[in-house]
Write an enzyme that holds these catalytic residues in place. Structure first.
Site, PDB file in Angstrom:
ATOM      1  N   CYS A 109       0.841  -1.201   0.000  1.00 14.86           N
ATOM      2  CA  CYS A 109       0.000   0.000   0.000  1.00 14.86           C
ATOM      3  C   CYS A 109       0.875   1.250   0.000  1.00 14.86           C
ATOM      4  CB  CYS A 109      -0.922  -0.018   1.214  1.00 14.86           C
ATOM      5  SG  CYS A 109      -1.973   1.437   1.302  1.00 14.86           S
TER       6      CYS A 109
ATOM      7  N   CYS B 230      -0.419   4.146   2.129  1.00 13.82           N
ATOM      8  CA  CYS B 230      -0.297   3.927   3.586  1.00 13.82           C
ATOM      9  C   CYS B 230       1.160   4.092   4.034  1.00 13.82           C
ATOM     10  CB  CYS B 230      -0.743   2.527   3.995  1.00 13.82           C
ATOM     11  SG  CYS B 230      -2.206   1.907   3.200  1.00 13.82           S
ATOM     12  N   ASP B 231       2.091   3.531   3.276  1.00 11.39           N
ATOM     13  CA  ASP B 231       3.463   3.387   3.778  1.00 11.39           C
ATOM     14  C   ASP B 231       4.525   4.190   3.022  1.00 11.39           C
ATOM     15  OD1 ASP B 231       2.481   1.556   5.612  1.00 11.39           O
ATOM     16  OD2 ASP B 231       2.763  -0.139   4.266  1.00 11.39           O
TER      17      ASP B 231
END
Ligand code: NAP
Length: 303
Positions: free
Chosen positions: A133, A136-137
């Site tokens: 992701c 997200c990261d």
């Protein structure tokens, strides 16, 4: 607890939420069950620019809007993991927490899940250097080096996002052609922070002091092994349908649900929509189309 519904929709991605809009606007008592994140894969997508009428929107924002819209006309959204659908009349939907819901019709809109990187130690480093992701990261790799594996829309679109944060992004593809749409390929090729390595596949992780410091790749023509210097690895190597809870007779040989033009399946009262069905084009717009068709078929049948 209210367990009786007209329609149960499994999955709160674009297909399921669109089906919910249509079903609940037709006054069908509608329940949506989502096992993971509302909005589905959209919520992990950096940007969407091929949803008609909205020139550009972040995946998360569209996911949030769809989630609100899906409940606007009275559909109830709950969190839960479906283990089984019993082909009775009404259908019974069994959840992991032992709750059983009943409905006259069920729409399966469970989408797909990313394929995991199949390398020694990859599992141990998921969330510790390997991520599925980017939104997200990606932040954790600011000014660092990233390897992206895959040449589809997901790999290339997320590489563009990652390139806005990282010092360098290396895309590794196993053939010498991409699968992604031409406009995304052009953007990737024009991005100075992105380099592309073709005809290569991941071979192993280079780990030093319990951290990923590189990805060893093998040229598929020459078998030569080289190392891509990187601190983070984002595999986008395709996805498989989330349909393991369904009777195999509903599925094709790859696990996708076989649905007709009205989104019905071979079992009366079970419909399917979105990325989990066998079809050519998996996009937000086609998922919404499927969801609307599935709900419309049920509306016609029940009324
Ligand atoms: P995809 O289109 O199936 O692409 C997967 C990529 O990973 C391909 O380049 C494939 O190579 C490569 N690959 C597969 N297995 C591999 C392995 N073991 N090792 C190395 N490389 C491997 O998957 P996706 O990008 O996740 O997209 C999934 C679906 O969602 C597609 O239908 C896509 O169009 C859609 N999508 C649409 C949008 C959009 O419209 N904006 C955005 C994201 C996704 P080969 O080409 O050689 O097979």
């Amino acid at each position: 607890m209210d367990t009786q519904y007209d329609v149960i929709i499994i999955g709160a991605g674009p297909a399921g939420l669109t089906a919910a809009i249509y079903a609940s606007r037709a006054n069908l008592k509608t329940l949506i069950i989502e096992a993971e994140v509302n909005g589905g894969k959209l919520s992990k997508t950096y940007e969407i620019e091929n949803y008609p009428g909205i020139e550009k929107i972040s995946g998360l924002e569209l996911a949030e809007q769809l989630t609100r819209h899906g409940q606007k006309f009275g559909a109830k959204l709950i969190s839960g993991k479906v283990l089984k659908i019993e082909e009775s009349d009404p259908k019974k939907v069994f959840l992991a927490d032992s709750t059983v819901y009943e409905a006259k019709a069920v729409i399966v809109a469970t989408g797909t899940r990313e394929r995991m990187l199949d390398l020694p130690e990859a599992e141990n480093f998921t969330g510790k250097g390997i991520s599925y992701c980017a939104v997200c990261d990606g932040f954790f790799y600011r000014n660092r080096k990233i390897a992206v594996i895959g040449g589809g829309n997901s790999a290339l679109e997320e590489s563009l996002y990652l390139a806005s944060l990282a010092a360098e992004v290396t895309i590794i593809i196993r053939r010498d052609v991409f699968r992604a749409d031409a406009s995304v390929i052009d953007k990737v090729k024009a991005n100075e922070k992105i380099r592309i390595i073709t005809k290569s596949v991941p071979e192993s992780l280079r780990i030093e002091d319990d951290r990923i410091t590189g990805l060893m790749i093998r040229n598929v023509d020459t078998d030569e092994i080289t190392t891509v210097e990187c601190n983070g690895i984002f595999p986008y190597i395709g996805a498989d349908p989330c349909t393991e809870f369904l009777d195999p007779k509903l599925l094709d040989d790859k696990g996708y649900v076989i649905a007709g033009p009205d989104m019905s399946t071979s079992v009366e009262g079970i419909y399917a929509a979105g990325d989990c069905i066998a079809k050519d084009l998996r996009q937000v717009v086609t998922a919404c189309n499927d969801g609307a068709l599935a709900a419309n078929s049920i509306i016609k049948k029940l009324k």
